[in-house]
Design a protein around this motif. Structure first.
Motif, PDB file in Angstrom:
ATOM      1  N   TYR A 220       0.853  -1.190   0.000  1.00  0.00           N
ATOM      2  CA  TYR A 220       0.000   0.000   0.000  1.00  0.00           C
ATOM      3  C   TYR A 220       0.890   1.242   0.000  1.00  0.00           C
ATOM      4  O   TYR A 220       1.941   1.260   0.647  1.00  0.00           O
ATOM      5  CB  TYR A 220      -0.894   0.016   1.242  1.00  0.00           C
ATOM      6  N   TRP A 222       0.713   5.885  -0.539  1.00  0.00           N
ATOM      7  CA  TRP A 222      -0.047   7.101  -0.784  1.00  0.00           C
ATOM      8  C   TRP A 222       0.274   7.625  -2.177  1.00  0.00           C
ATOM      9  O   TRP A 222       1.422   7.628  -2.605  1.00  0.00           O
ATOM     10  CB  TRP A 222       0.296   8.179   0.235  1.00  0.00           C
ATOM     11  N   CYS A 246      -5.067   6.215  -1.220  1.00  0.00           N
ATOM     12  CA  CYS A 246      -4.340   5.008  -0.803  1.00  0.00           C
ATOM     13  C   CYS A 246      -4.502   3.970  -1.904  1.00  0.00           C
ATOM     14  O   CYS A 246      -5.624   3.610  -2.274  1.00  0.00           O
ATOM     15  CB  CYS A 246      -4.905   4.479   0.527  1.00  0.00           C
ATOM     16  N   PRO A 255      -8.465   4.275   2.955  1.00  0.00           N
ATOM     17  CA  PRO A 255      -7.253   4.942   3.468  1.00  0.00           C
ATOM     18  C   PRO A 255      -6.677   4.307   4.738  1.00  0.00           C
ATOM     19  O   PRO A 255      -5.502   4.511   5.041  1.00  0.00           O
ATOM     20  CB  PRO A 255      -7.725   6.374   3.738  1.00  0.00           C
ATOM     21  N   CYS A 258      -3.327   2.497   4.530  1.00  0.00           N
ATOM     22  CA  CYS A 258      -2.078   3.252   4.423  1.00  0.00           C
ATOM     23  C   CYS A 258      -1.721   3.945   5.732  1.00  0.00           C
ATOM     24  O   CYS A 258      -0.846   4.824   5.749  1.00  0.00           O
ATOM     25  CB  CYS A 258      -2.198   4.297   3.303  1.00  0.00           C
ATOM     26  N   LYS A 261       1.920   4.053   6.599  1.00  0.00           N
ATOM     27  CA  LYS A 261       2.825   4.621   5.607  1.00  0.00           C
ATOM     28  C   LYS A 261       3.032   6.115   5.879  1.00  0.00           C
ATOM     29  O   LYS A 261       2.165   6.780   6.437  1.00  0.00           O
ATOM     30  CB  LYS A 261       2.264   4.426   4.196  1.00  0.00           C
ATOM     31  N   ARG A 263       2.825   9.766   5.308  1.00  0.00           N
ATOM     32  CA  ARG A 263       1.847  10.548   4.554  1.00  0.00           C
ATOM     33  C   ARG A 263       2.557  11.716   3.867  1.00  0.00           C
ATOM     34  O   ARG A 263       3.179  12.539   4.542  1.00  0.00           O
ATOM     35  CB  ARG A 263       0.764  11.060   5.495  1.00  0.00           C
TER      36      ARG A 263
END
Length: 493
Positions: A220, A222, A246, A255, A258, A261, A263
């Motif tokens: 995954y 962004w 995402c 979303p 993610c 992750k 951002r």
């Protein structure tokens, strides 16, 4: 005696039965084919041939022909030990052939067994079944998974697992365990090097079958979408707000996937920063000059040009008239009729008294214009309606209970003393007595009560009530309750 050599290489007397089994020993074949077992017999006199399967005699329906046995479309039920017995007057001879039905590896029609085995092996682990066409399972990095190889065959196929084109045992960096006699492969701590295609090769004497499954790491991330619409077509406030998405393999997902992750930082982007065409600008409408009956409200209308700098500059009305019709600056408002509630005088106060001042009186309430024209009540529904009934003061209700002072107690001690008072219903204004039922809206006060209920001291004989002379006259002294209370007077008697 002439000798005959059979196909099995045995030398026997021609007067004794002889049997030749062309296939002898063990015969292996796959299901569905036709199998003939030949049994050639020579002997004098001619020998009688009898066939057995697993020592059970076979009847004529089993395609006997000139001593041979024909089995059509063999299945697992035809597997076993077949015996050919030849017998005549001089003796008998039996030869055996073992028939094995082979079943090549294949996928079973029911997969409940392998699924239950996967669930029991790793209840909380994701799992996938291999198939001849291949299947796929997506996993997060570091996860473990179970791969099941659904297979059937006879003899039981041997299963070998491969990662790519290499046996899993030879694959470096792959943590794995082979379970359930090879039917399950557990892959632990999935990483970029250990993902990819896995296959199980099932083999037995009848054939082989390869089934495949792929383990893919779900990645995954962004993505910044810069194609958002500009918030304005001109002026100095137009911005594009980049949108974060995402993605999983280029597909937008929730979303929350993610959340772990980093951002990306996004900043609004200026767009359409240019002078706007001339346009009419209007202010808000003023308050209406009347609340009903028809009023007027106004607003200001000007032609202005908004610059890219953000400054709005008045320009000639002609520059706006070429582009759009001038908006009106006056309009009518509050056209509804002016209405009001009107009412008559209060009627007579009457009704029974339930409590003080609870008599009622009524009046008429109606809707009308300010000019006195009567209208349906619905026309005044937006206005608060006056009450048409109210409580009022009635002469009959102006009464109350009046009590006098308590009288002296009839005894100074003991349990028989009491005192009384006068209770009457009187008019509040005149203070004159009226029938008691007019005061029934309130509780009637008590008119007697016990008093001086304390034990009497028996140290001396004395009267404890002022009625003892009457007791003596009525000759009641012999009664114990009067004798004790009138001890002094009754003692003299």
């Amino acid at each position: 005696k002439p000798l005959v050599k059979t196909s099995r290489g045995a030398v026997i007397n021609t007067e004794e039965p002889a049997i030749t089994v062309d296939v002898g020993g063990t015969v292996k074949t796959v299901r569905g084919v036709n199998v003939t077992i030949n049994c050639q017999v020579a002997g004098v006199p001619e020998a009688e041939v009898t066939w057995f399967r697993n020592k059970s005699k076979l009847g004529s329906p089993h395609h006997l022909h000139e001593g041979s046995l024909l089995l059509t479309a063999v299945s697992s039920s035809d597997q076993g030990l077949y015996s050919c017995r030849a017998a005549n007057l001089h003796g008998e001879l039996t030869e055996n052939t073992q028939l094995l039905i082979l079943d090549p590896p294949h996928v079973p029609t029911q997969l409940d067994d392998i699924r239950a085995l996967l669930s029991a092996t790793g209840p909380n682990l994701p799992s996938v079944l291999t198939s001849p066409l291949g299947t796929q399972l997506g996993l997060d990095p570091g996860n473990s998974a179970l791969l099941g190889c659904p297979i059937k065959g006879h003899p039981t196929p041997n299963i070998t697992w491969f990662h790519g084109d290499q046996p899993v045992a030879n694959t470096t960096g792959l943590t794995h365990h082979i379970l359930a006699a090879g039917r399950i492969l557990q892959v632990a701590n999935l990483s970029g090097g250990s993902q990819g295609e896995f296959s199980c090769l099932a083999q037995n004497e009848a054939g082989m079958l390869v089934q495949k499954a792929s383990l893919v790491i779900q990645d995954y991330w962004w993505s910044v979408d810069r194609l958002a619409t500009c918030s304005a077509s001109c002026g100095n406030r137009g911005v594009q707000q980049p949108r974060l998405r995402c993605l999983l393999n280029s597909t937008e997902v929730n979303p929350t996937h993610c959340a772990g992750k980093v951002r990306p930082a996004v900043q609004p982007i200026a767009c359409n920063r240019r002078d706007c065409p001339s346009r009419w600008m209007v202010t808000s409408w003023s308050a209406c000059t009347r609340s009903c009956g028809g009023g007027v409200q106004t607003r200001r209308v000007t032609c202005q040009k908004l610059k890219a700098s953000g400054i709005s500059t008045p320009v000639s009305n002609d520059m706006c008239t070429q582009l759009a019709k001038r908006p009106v600056d006056t309009q009518a408002c509050n056209q509804q009729l002016c209405v009001e509630w009107a009412f008559s005088s209060w009627g007579q106060c009457n009704g029974p008294c339930v409590g003080p001042r609870l008599a009622v009186q009524h009046r008429q309430v109606f809707c009308q214009t300010r000019d006195g024209i009567t209208l349906p009540s619905e026309q005044c529904s937006t206005l608060p309606r006056p009450v048409s009934t109210q409580n009022c003061w009635s002469e009959a209700c102006g009464v109350h209970w009046r009590v006098s002072l308590w009288s002296l107690c009839t005894a100074t001690c003991g349990n028989y003393g009491f005192q009384s008072r006068r209770v009457e219903c009187v008019h509040a204004r005149t203070s004159k007595a009226v029938p008691e039922h007019l005061c029934s809206w309130g509780p009637r006060p008590t008119n007697w009560q016990r008093c001086n209920v304390t034990p009497c001291e028996n140290m001396e004989c004395r009267d404890t009530t002022r009625y003892c002379e009457k007791v003596k006259q009525l000759k009641l002294c012999q009664l114990s309750q009067f004798k004790s209370r009138c001890c002094g007077t009754c003692g003299k008697a």
